[in-house]
Design a protein around this motif. Structure first.
Motif, PDB file in Angstrom:
ATOM      1  N   HIS A 170     -80.493  58.464 -80.398  1.00 39.70           N
ATOM      2  CA  HIS A 170     -79.852  57.564 -81.357  1.00 39.70           C
ATOM      3  C   HIS A 170     -78.889  58.304 -82.283  1.00 39.70           C
ATOM      4  CE1 HIS A 170     -82.507  58.628 -84.812  1.00 39.70           C
ATOM      5  NE2 HIS A 170     -81.585  58.044 -85.541  1.00 39.70           N
ATOM      6  N   TYR A 171     -79.061  59.607 -82.435  1.00 34.60           N
ATOM      7  CA  TYR A 171     -78.116  60.360 -83.261  1.00 34.60           C
ATOM      8  C   TYR A 171     -76.766  60.487 -82.559  1.00 34.60           C
ATOM      9  CZ  TYR A 171     -82.027  61.491 -86.260  1.00 34.60           C
ATOM     10  OH  TYR A 171     -83.099  61.399 -87.102  1.00 34.60           O
ATOM     11  N   PHE A 172     -76.796  60.622 -81.246  1.00 31.37           N
ATOM     12  CA  PHE A 172     -75.538  60.675 -80.494  1.00 31.37           C
ATOM     13  C   PHE A 172     -74.897  59.284 -80.434  1.00 31.37           C
ATOM     14  CE2 PHE A 172     -78.056  64.231 -78.915  1.00 31.37           C
ATOM     15  CZ  PHE A 172     -77.150  65.272 -79.002  1.00 31.37           C
ATOM     16  N   LEU A 173     -75.719  58.251 -80.227  1.00 27.54           N
ATOM     17  CA  LEU A 173     -75.182  56.895 -80.160  1.00 27.54           C
ATOM     18  C   LEU A 173     -74.587  56.466 -81.498  1.00 27.54           C
ATOM     19  CD1 LEU A 173     -77.996  55.155 -78.069  1.00 27.54           C
ATOM     20  CD2 LEU A 173     -75.739  55.871 -77.282  1.00 27.54           C
ATOM     21  N   ASP A 174     -75.213  56.900 -82.598  1.00 28.76           N
ATOM     22  CA  ASP A 174     -74.696  56.532 -83.913  1.00 28.76           C
ATOM     23  C   ASP A 174     -73.268  57.018 -84.132  1.00 28.76           C
ATOM     24  OD1 ASP A 174     -76.997  55.258 -84.527  1.00 28.76           O
ATOM     25  OD2 ASP A 174     -77.801  56.793 -85.855  1.00 28.76           O
ATOM     26  N   GLY A 175     -72.920  58.123 -83.473  1.00 31.36           N
ATOM     27  CA  GLY A 175     -71.574  58.653 -83.617  1.00 31.36           C
ATOM     28  C   GLY A 175     -70.517  57.753 -83.010  1.00 31.36           C
ATOM     29  N   PHE A 176     -70.935  56.788 -82.178  1.00 31.40           N
ATOM     30  CA  PHE A 176     -69.994  55.873 -81.540  1.00 31.40           C
ATOM     31  C   PHE A 176     -70.101  54.453 -82.086  1.00 31.40           C
ATOM     32  CE2 PHE A 176     -70.739  59.309 -78.532  1.00 31.40           C
ATOM     33  CZ  PHE A 176     -69.455  59.638 -78.131  1.00 31.40           C
ATOM     34  N   ILE A 177     -71.329  53.951 -82.264  1.00 28.73           N
ATOM     35  CA  ILE A 177     -71.475  52.543 -82.618  1.00 28.73           C
ATOM     36  C   ILE A 177     -71.131  52.264 -84.081  1.00 28.73           C
ATOM     37  CG2 ILE A 177     -73.238  52.194 -80.861  1.00 28.73           C
ATOM     38  CD1 ILE A 177     -75.341  52.306 -83.005  1.00 28.73           C
ATOM     39  N   TRP A 178     -71.044  53.311 -84.925  1.00 28.37           N
ATOM     40  CA  TRP A 178     -70.711  53.089 -86.329  1.00 28.37           C
ATOM     41  C   TRP A 178     -69.300  53.537 -86.676  1.00 28.37           C
ATOM     42  CZ3 TRP A 178     -73.673  49.840 -88.689  1.00 28.37           C
ATOM     43  CH2 TRP A 178     -75.029  49.747 -88.353  1.00 28.37           C
ATOM     44  N   ARG A 179     -68.459  53.755 -85.668  1.00 33.00           N
ATOM     45  CA  ARG A 179     -67.078  54.137 -85.937  1.00 33.00           C
ATOM     46  C   ARG A 179     -66.240  52.917 -86.302  1.00 33.00           C
ATOM     47  NH1 ARG A 179     -65.282  58.597 -81.311  1.00 33.00           N
ATOM     48  NH2 ARG A 179     -66.574  60.322 -82.092  1.00 33.00           N
ATOM     49  N   LEU A 180     -65.546  53.017 -87.418  1.00 35.29           N
ATOM     50  CA  LEU A 180     -64.688  51.910 -87.860  1.00 35.29           C
ATOM     51  C   LEU A 180     -63.313  52.053 -87.217  1.00 35.29           C
ATOM     52  CD1 LEU A 180     -65.672  51.850 -91.645  1.00 35.29           C
ATOM     53  CD2 LEU A 180     -66.514  50.364 -89.821  1.00 35.29           C
ATOM     54  N   THR A 181     -63.251  51.817 -85.913  1.00 37.34           N
ATOM     55  CA  THR A 181     -62.003  51.946 -85.174  1.00 37.34           C
ATOM     56  C   THR A 181     -61.714  50.638 -84.440  1.00 37.34           C
ATOM     57  OG1 THR A 181     -63.094  52.784 -83.163  1.00 37.34           O
ATOM     58  CG2 THR A 181     -62.470  54.402 -84.841  1.00 37.34           C
ATOM     59  N   LEU A 182     -60.534  50.578 -83.817  1.00 37.92           N
ATOM     60  CA  LEU A 182     -60.154  49.392 -83.054  1.00 37.92           C
ATOM     61  C   LEU A 182     -61.031  49.201 -81.827  1.00 37.92           C
ATOM     62  CD1 LEU A 182     -56.248  49.707 -83.211  1.00 37.92           C
ATOM     63  CD2 LEU A 182     -57.741  48.234 -84.593  1.00 37.92           C
ATOM     64  N   LYS A 183     -61.696  50.274 -81.365  1.00 37.98           N
ATOM     65  CA  LYS A 183     -62.591  50.167 -80.226  1.00 37.98           C
ATOM     66  C   LYS A 183     -63.915  49.510 -80.590  1.00 37.98           C
ATOM     67  CE  LYS A 183     -60.690  54.192 -77.801  1.00 37.98           C
ATOM     68  NZ  LYS A 183     -60.998  55.524 -77.194  1.00 37.98           N
ATOM     69  N   ASN A 184     -64.120  49.270 -81.865  1.00 35.72           N
ATOM     70  CA  ASN A 184     -65.352  48.642 -82.323  1.00 35.72           C
ATOM     71  C   ASN A 184     -65.009  47.457 -83.221  1.00 35.72           C
ATOM     72  OD1 ASN A 184     -68.029  48.129 -82.772  1.00 35.72           O
ATOM     73  ND2 ASN A 184     -68.471  50.058 -83.792  1.00 35.72           N
ATOM     74  N   PRO A 185     -64.392  46.402 -82.646  1.00 34.61           N
ATOM     75  CA  PRO A 185     -63.923  45.281 -83.466  1.00 34.61           C
ATOM     76  C   PRO A 185     -65.074  44.539 -84.132  1.00 34.61           C
ATOM     77  CG  PRO A 185     -63.827  44.722 -81.137  1.00 34.61           C
ATOM     78  CD  PRO A 185     -64.154  46.191 -81.211  1.00 34.61           C
ATOM     79  N   GLY A 186     -64.866  44.180 -85.372  1.00 30.25           N
ATOM     80  CA  GLY A 186     -65.858  43.402 -86.095  1.00 30.25           C
ATOM     81  C   GLY A 186     -66.796  44.211 -86.965  1.00 30.25           C
ATOM     82  N   LEU A 187     -66.872  45.526 -86.756  1.00 32.78           N
ATOM     83  CA  LEU A 187     -67.814  46.330 -87.532  1.00 32.78           C
ATOM     84  C   LEU A 187     -67.388  46.422 -88.992  1.00 32.78           C
ATOM     85  CD1 LEU A 187     -70.266  48.130 -87.790  1.00 32.78           C
ATOM     86  CD2 LEU A 187     -68.875  50.076 -87.054  1.00 32.78           C
ATOM     87  N   ARG A 188     -66.119  46.703 -89.221  1.00 33.80           N
ATOM     88  CA  ARG A 188     -65.636  46.808 -90.597  1.00 33.80           C
ATOM     89  C   ARG A 188     -65.845  45.485 -91.353  1.00 33.80           C
ATOM     90  NH1 ARG A 188     -62.108  50.272 -93.021  1.00 33.80           N
ATOM     91  NH2 ARG A 188     -61.574  51.178 -90.977  1.00 33.80           N
ATOM     92  N   GLU A 189     -65.554  44.378 -90.664  1.00 36.64           N
ATOM     93  CA  GLU A 189     -65.713  43.078 -91.290  1.00 36.64           C
ATOM     94  C   GLU A 189     -67.187  42.775 -91.559  1.00 36.64           C
ATOM     95  OE1 GLU A 189     -61.875  43.543 -89.679  1.00 36.64           O
ATOM     96  OE2 GLU A 189     -63.830  43.736 -88.687  1.00 36.64           O
ATOM     97  N   ALA A 190     -68.072  43.179 -90.620  1.00 36.20           N
ATOM     98  CA  ALA A 190     -69.505  42.942 -90.807  1.00 36.20           C
ATOM     99  C   ALA A 190     -70.053  43.723 -91.991  1.00 36.20           C
ATOM    100  CB  ALA A 190     -70.263  43.316 -89.534  1.00 36.20           C
ATOM    101  N   LEU A 191     -69.464  44.883 -92.246  1.00 32.94           N
ATOM    102  CA  LEU A 191     -69.925  45.717 -93.348  1.00 32.94           C
ATOM    103  C   LEU A 191     -69.302  45.322 -94.680  1.00 32.94           C
ATOM    104  CD1 LEU A 191     -69.862  49.249 -91.673  1.00 32.94           C
ATOM    105  CD2 LEU A 191     -71.892  48.077 -92.543  1.00 32.94           C
ATOM    106  N   LEU A 192     -68.016  44.963 -94.650  1.00 32.01           N
ATOM    107  CA  LEU A 192     -67.271  44.879 -95.905  1.00 32.01           C
ATOM    108  C   LEU A 192     -66.654  43.527 -96.209  1.00 32.01           C
ATOM    109  CD1 LEU A 192     -65.375  48.275 -95.476  1.00 32.01           C
ATOM    110  CD2 LEU A 192     -67.504  47.896 -96.727  1.00 32.01           C
ATOM    111  N   SER A 193     -66.432  42.686 -95.192  1.00 32.05           N
ATOM    112  CA  SER A 193     -65.632  41.481 -95.410  1.00 32.05           C
ATOM    113  C   SER A 193     -66.498  40.233 -95.477  1.00 32.05           C
ATOM    114  CB  SER A 193     -64.592  41.336 -94.288  1.00 32.05           C
ATOM    115  OG  SER A 193     -63.765  42.486 -94.223  1.00 32.05           O
TER     116      SER A 193
END
Length: 207
Positions: A170-193
């Motif tokens: 999960h430490y390796f996966l966290d490096g990808f699933i929590w990236r606020l990039t275009l490859k992870n749409p919706g994450l920034r909005e789920a956290l901040l918007s």
């Protein structure tokens, strides 16, 4: 555990424990002060809190380890996961329910109530702890009158490998699933918007 690291490895490991976060901190400061990048105070705070929690919890004192690892590290992470996953699934249900698969509906069911989510987490955590005690540690079960069978070193090594896999991966996966990039749409909005912004992101993703 099955082995202890040699004394000679202590200094290099503690050096990495100090140097790696220090280099990351200097990189963040350099990007903010020199390159003009935005300073992500939330990310920096989470990294600092997790670092301190792991440092304080890396001890042979079980109560201290329990408090810092399970409460400060584990509970904070579970709350973050619940918050993000709940908002994403709720928006998905509102915007595009026809695209949800059975795995998504299962997630929706587990996240429908915070108590349901906590109960599932407690059950999974208890199962993991009992597995560690059954195959490796043998600390608690004998106190309740049950003595697990004796396993060979190879069997215990195999059990340890399987039990460590979720914790390590999960430490390796966290490096990808929590990236606020275009490859992870919706994450920034789920956290901040707000929910409206999330709905717009989900609509664009569907298109």
């Amino acid at each position: 555990f099955l082995f202890r690291l040699p004394v000679a490895a202590t200094v290099p490991l503690y050096t990495c424990y100090v140097v790696v976060p220090l280099l990351w901190t200097l990189r963040v400061i350099k990007r903010w002060a020199v390159d003009g990048a935005a300073f992500n105070i939330g990310k920096f705070a989470i990294m600092a809190i997790q670092y301190i929690a792991w440092y304080m919890g890396s001890t042979d004192h079980r109560l201290t380890a329990l408090g810092f690892h399970n409460l400060f590290h584990g509970v904070a992470s579970m709350l973050l996961v619940y918050h993000v996953a709940k908002r994403r699934v709720s928006t998905w249900r509102r915007v595009s329910p026809s695209t949800m698969k059975w795995q998504d509906r299962l997630n929706e069911f587990l996240l429908a109530s915070p108590w349901r989510y906590v109960i599932i987490m407690v059950i999974l955590g208890a199962m993991e702890e009992l597995s560690w005690d059954y195959f490796v540690n043998r600390d608690y079960l004998p106190q309740f009158g049950y003595r697990p069978p004796r396993f060979s070193k190879r069997q215990r090594a195999i059990a340890t490998s399987f039990l460590m896999l979720p914790q390590l991966s999960h430490y390796f996966l966290d490096g990808f699933i929590w990236r606020l990039t275009l490859k992870n749409p919706g994450l920034r909005e789920a956290l901040l918007s707000d929910d409206r912004s999330m709905g717009e992101v989900m609509t664009k993703k569907e298109d």
